[in-house]
Motif scaffolding. Structure first.
Motif, PDB file in Angstrom:
ATOM      1  N   GLY A 179      67.841  15.638  23.132  1.00  0.00           N
ATOM      2  CA  GLY A 179      66.536  15.917  22.348  1.00  0.00           C
ATOM      3  C   GLY A 179      65.747  14.454  22.146  1.00  0.00           C
ATOM      4  O   GLY A 179      64.619  14.402  21.240  1.00  0.00           O
ATOM      5  N   LYS A 180      66.115  13.367  22.874  1.00  0.00           N
ATOM      6  CA  LYS A 180      65.256  12.163  22.548  1.00  0.00           C
ATOM      7  C   LYS A 180      63.824  12.238  23.073  1.00  0.00           C
ATOM      8  O   LYS A 180      63.020  11.676  22.315  1.00  0.00           O
ATOM      9  N   THR A 181      63.364  12.569  24.216  1.00  0.00           N
ATOM     10  CA  THR A 181      62.102  12.771  24.703  1.00  0.00           C
ATOM     11  C   THR A 181      61.254  13.530  23.794  1.00  0.00           C
ATOM     12  O   THR A 181      60.177  13.218  23.272  1.00  0.00           O
ATOM     13  N   THR A 182      61.983  14.540  23.615  1.00  0.00           N
ATOM     14  CA  THR A 182      61.145  15.522  22.818  1.00  0.00           C
ATOM     15  C   THR A 182      60.873  14.919  21.107  1.00  0.00           C
ATOM     16  O   THR A 182      59.715  15.118  20.640  1.00  0.00           O
ATOM     17  N   THR A 183      61.804  14.080  20.520  1.00  0.00           N
ATOM     18  CA  THR A 183      62.112  13.568  19.425  1.00  0.00           C
ATOM     19  C   THR A 183      60.854  12.359  19.483  1.00  0.00           C
ATOM     20  O   THR A 183      59.998  12.312  18.413  1.00  0.00           O
ATOM     21  N   PHE A 206      65.655   7.076  34.722  1.00  0.00           N
ATOM     22  CA  PHE A 206      66.863   7.438  35.525  1.00  0.00           C
ATOM     23  C   PHE A 206      66.010   8.970  36.306  1.00  0.00           C
ATOM     24  O   PHE A 206      66.307   9.168  37.275  1.00  0.00           O
ATOM     25  N   ARG A 207      65.078   9.268  35.460  1.00  0.00           N
ATOM     26  CA  ARG A 207      64.456  10.650  35.873  1.00  0.00           C
ATOM     27  C   ARG A 207      62.954  10.475  35.701  1.00  0.00           C
ATOM     28  O   ARG A 207      62.467  10.302  34.530  1.00  0.00           O
ATOM     29  N   ALA A 208      62.261  10.833  36.917  1.00  0.00           N
ATOM     30  CA  ALA A 208      60.690  10.791  36.939  1.00  0.00           C
ATOM     31  C   ALA A 208      60.248  11.650  36.158  1.00  0.00           C
ATOM     32  O   ALA A 208      59.327  11.503  35.321  1.00  0.00           O
ATOM     33  N   GLY A 260      69.979   8.113  28.723  1.00  0.00           N
ATOM     34  CA  GLY A 260      71.432   8.410  27.965  1.00  0.00           C
ATOM     35  C   GLY A 260      72.234   8.746  29.152  1.00  0.00           C
ATOM     36  O   GLY A 260      73.423   8.932  28.916  1.00  0.00           O
ATOM     37  N   ARG A 261      71.846   8.619  30.377  1.00  0.00           N
ATOM     38  CA  ARG A 261      72.919   9.061  31.480  1.00  0.00           C
ATOM     39  C   ARG A 261      73.476   8.171  32.064  1.00  0.00           C
ATOM     40  O   ARG A 261      73.195   7.562  33.222  1.00  0.00           O
ATOM     41  N   LEU A 262      74.438   7.403  31.652  1.00  0.00           N
ATOM     42  CA  LEU A 262      75.118   6.319  32.114  1.00  0.00           C
ATOM     43  C   LEU A 262      76.617   6.749  32.351  1.00  0.00           C
ATOM     44  O   LEU A 262      77.114   7.393  31.630  1.00  0.00           O
ATOM     45  N   LEU A 321      69.107  21.389  14.247  1.00  0.00           N
ATOM     46  CA  LEU A 321      69.699  22.059  13.106  1.00  0.00           C
ATOM     47  C   LEU A 321      69.123  23.167  12.741  1.00  0.00           C
ATOM     48  O   LEU A 321      69.819  24.101  11.947  1.00  0.00           O
ATOM     49  N   ASP A 322      68.191  23.714  13.516  1.00  0.00           N
ATOM     50  CA  ASP A 322      67.822  24.972  13.473  1.00  0.00           C
ATOM     51  C   ASP A 322      68.620  26.147  14.094  1.00  0.00           C
ATOM     52  O   ASP A 322      68.809  27.267  13.641  1.00  0.00           O
ATOM     53  N   GLY A 323      69.538  25.667  15.133  1.00  0.00           N
ATOM     54  CA  GLY A 323      70.201  26.594  15.993  1.00  0.00           C
ATOM     55  C   GLY A 323      71.914  26.412  15.269  1.00  0.00           C
ATOM     56  O   GLY A 323      72.871  26.861  16.062  1.00  0.00           O
ATOM     57  N   GLY A 347      63.655  22.782  15.696  1.00  0.00           N
ATOM     58  CA  GLY A 347      62.928  23.665  16.684  1.00  0.00           C
ATOM     59  C   GLY A 347      62.328  22.987  17.899  1.00  0.00           C
ATOM     60  O   GLY A 347      62.279  21.755  18.014  1.00  0.00           O
ATOM     61  N   GLU A 348      61.909  23.859  18.682  1.00  0.00           N
ATOM     62  CA  GLU A 348      61.402  23.205  19.968  1.00  0.00           C
ATOM     63  C   GLU A 348      59.722  23.044  19.884  1.00  0.00           C
ATOM     64  O   GLU A 348      59.207  22.406  20.665  1.00  0.00           O
ATOM     65  N   GLY A 349      59.255  23.384  18.922  1.00  0.00           N
ATOM     66  CA  GLY A 349      57.778  23.159  18.690  1.00  0.00           C
ATOM     67  C   GLY A 349      57.321  22.035  18.523  1.00  0.00           C
ATOM     68  O   GLY A 349      58.285  21.066  17.958  1.00  0.00           O
TER      69      GLY A 349
HETATM   70  N1  LIG Z   1      66.163  24.281  19.026  1.00  0.00           N
HETATM   71  C1  LIG Z   1      65.795  22.984  19.166  1.00  0.00           C
HETATM   72  N2  LIG Z   1      65.789  22.518  20.535  1.00  0.00           N
HETATM   73  C2  LIG Z   1      65.345  21.075  20.415  1.00  0.00           C
HETATM   74  C3  LIG Z   1      65.192  20.354  19.465  1.00  0.00           C
HETATM   75  N3  LIG Z   1      64.903  19.215  19.779  1.00  0.00           N
HETATM   76  C4  LIG Z   1      65.029  19.257  21.000  1.00  0.00           C
HETATM   77  N4  LIG Z   1      65.237  20.450  21.641  1.00  0.00           N
HETATM   78  C5  LIG Z   1      65.236  20.840  23.135  1.00  0.00           C
HETATM   79  O1  LIG Z   1      66.449  20.375  23.603  1.00  0.00           O
HETATM   80  C6  LIG Z   1      66.272  20.061  24.939  1.00  0.00           C
HETATM   81  C7  LIG Z   1      66.382  18.694  25.476  1.00  0.00           C
HETATM   82  O2  LIG Z   1      65.515  17.765  25.060  1.00  0.00           O
HETATM   83  P1  LIG Z   1      65.042  16.610  25.606  1.00  0.00           P
HETATM   84  O3  LIG Z   1      64.152  15.668  25.014  1.00  0.00           O
HETATM   85  O4  LIG Z   1      64.591  16.635  27.126  1.00  0.00           O
HETATM   86  O5  LIG Z   1      66.202  15.719  25.847  1.00  0.00           O
HETATM   87  P2  LIG Z   1      66.750  14.303  26.368  1.00  0.00           P
HETATM   88  O6  LIG Z   1      67.818  13.652  25.394  1.00  0.00           O
HETATM   89  O7  LIG Z   1      65.336  13.478  26.225  1.00  0.00           O
HETATM   90  O8  LIG Z   1      67.289  14.492  27.506  1.00  0.00           O
HETATM   91  P3  LIG Z   1      67.197  13.387  28.919  1.00  0.00           P
HETATM   92  O9  LIG Z   1      65.529  13.121  29.308  1.00  0.00           O
HETATM   93  O10 LIG Z   1      67.921  14.382  29.972  1.00  0.00           O
HETATM   94  O11 LIG Z   1      67.884  12.215  28.593  1.00  0.00           O
HETATM   95  C8  LIG Z   1      64.688  20.578  25.177  1.00  0.00           C
HETATM   96  O12 LIG Z   1      64.761  21.846  25.737  1.00  0.00           O
HETATM   97  C9  LIG Z   1      64.262  20.652  23.708  1.00  0.00           C
HETATM   98  O13 LIG Z   1      63.226  21.421  23.632  1.00  0.00           O
HETATM   99  C10 LIG Z   1      65.319  21.095  18.093  1.00  0.00           C
HETATM  100  O14 LIG Z   1      65.142  20.236  16.933  1.00  0.00           O
HETATM  101  N5  LIG Z   1      65.722  22.181  18.086  1.00  0.00           N
END
Ligand SMILES: Nc1nc2c(ncn2[C@@H]2O[C@H](COP(=O)(O)OP(=O)(O)OP(=O)(O)O)[C@@H](O)[C@H]2O)c(=O)[nH]1
Length: 367
Positions: A179-183, A206-208, A260-262, A321-323, A347-349
């Protein structure tokens, strides 16, 4: 006489004509709408109102609103574990079997062996010494002991204050999928809600799609993203460009997303170390946030140790932590790394990221 009759007839005809030719009046309150979208008149030539770009920017939720909403979500996923403990502690006789069950419950919640044993020992002592039986007292005893483990004294503030002429730089690391990008996207919103100027750096080359994903998060709140169009470009150079762009544009904070894909640990160490060193040629790195997926348990702990060897981690973001009812991971990770959990994902929001607060966390588990 005939003249008078003719004049009266003309007058009647004129009045009738006026009445008949008048448009029908709309009923009070108007007609029910029957227009469709094509009937909406255009404003100023060729731009319709809904096309105005300003209306497409989102206003992120304030920290206060977010916290109140997410507290309920944390309670929903982790309350089972807290309630289970309280039921066990309220038994008429707490024998060794009950203490073993309490320990198992703590281990199941990913508290880790040391912390679980410590908590059980402390509870045992206090229940014996105080002879506590009252449920309210037991609850406050459990609350106190759990809070001591989560440690409210740790500094969990995010270092996002810029220095003169330099933005604060936050580097976000972790394995793929946590969830890095999402964070990074959610954190940008938190900072925008605090009226900070933010710049994003897509050093996950690594990924466009990862850069596209980040750019989309930024665009929603009007935050620019520095990226490379080339897949596999040097992440350190993208990170450097993002920070220098942040300096030029007088941003308050630059958030850098990494890959993180190494394939192996050595490669990861080299790459992260290089990203940090190269950024530091332009500005100091204020925070290195390690993102960990709370649902991965011990695996998350192993990953955390590898990252901590590669780069000095200053804070943990615990996602998903929601899951999971395994909130005990907060304690295990803090103890294992000696680094505080600063943010939690619930959550994913877009606004489902909250600052971590020890008291609120423990209350959500046992209340
Ligand atoms: N339920 C839930 N899902 C989450 C949370 N944070 C992220 N996600 C989900 O986790 C999945 C992966 O999130 P990314 O942000 O793409 O993960 P990443 O680490 O950047 O992944 P790479 O780009 O492949 O390295 C997505 O479907 C997000 O919506 C969270 O706090 N709760």
């Amino acid at each position: 006489m005939w003249i008078l009759i003719a004049a009266a007839a003309v007058l009647v005809l004129v009045v009738l004509g006026v009445v008949l030719l008048r448009k029908p009046r709309a009923p009070k309150g108007g007609y029910a709408g029957t227009r469709d979208i094509d009937d909406i008149p255009e404003v100023d030539g060729d731009t319709a109102l809904e096309d105005r770009p300003v209306s497409t920017l989102e206003r992120p939720e304030s920290a206060r609103g977010r916290l109140a909403r997410l507290r309920g979500r944390l309670a929903k996923s982790n309350n089972v574990f807290g309630k289970g403990l309280l039921v066990l502690l309220s038994r008429e006789r707490i024998d060794q079997d009950t203490w073993d069950e309490i320990e198992d419950t703590l281990l199941m919640a990913d508290l880790g062996t040391d912390a679980s044993l410590e908590l059980v020992e402390n509870l045992k002592k206090r229940v014996r010494v105080d002879g506590t039986k009252d449920p309210a007292e037991l609850k406050s005893l459990l609350r106190e002991e759990m809070l001591a483990l989560v440690d409210p004294s740790l500094d969990r503030s995010l270092r996002t204050e810029s220095a003169p002429g330099k933005p604060a730089v936050v580097l976000v690391v972790g394995v793929n999928g946590v969830g890095k990008t999402t964070t990074v996207g959610k954190l940008a919103r938190v900072l925008v809600a605090e009226d900070k100027d933010v710049m994003l750096g897509a050093a996950d080359t690594f990924r466009a799609a990862a850069a596209d994903q980040l750019e989309t998060w930024g665009a929603r709140v009007g935050v620019p993203t520095v990226r490379s169009e080339q897949e596999g470009a040097d992440p350190a150079s993208v990170a450097y460009d993002a920070v220098t762009a942040g300096i030029q544009q007088e941003a308050d904070v630059v958030l850098v997303d990494t890959a993180g894909r190494l394939q192996n640990k050595a490669g990861l160490m080299d790459q992260l170390g290089k990203v940090k060193r190269v950024i530091e040629k332009a500005a100091a790195v204020d925070e290195v946030l390690l993102v960990i997926d709370a649902t991965t348990g011990q695996n998350g702990m192993t990953q955390a140790k590898v990252f901590a060897e590669a780069v000095d981690i200053t804070g943990i973001v615990l996602t998903k932590l929601d899951g999971t009812a395994k909130g005990g991971i907060v304690v295990a990770i803090q103890r294992g790394l000696g680094v505080p959990v600063k943010l939690i994902g619930l959550g994913e929001g877009p606004d489902d990221l909250a600052p971590f607060n020890a008291e609120q966390f423990v209350d959500a588990i046992i209340d």
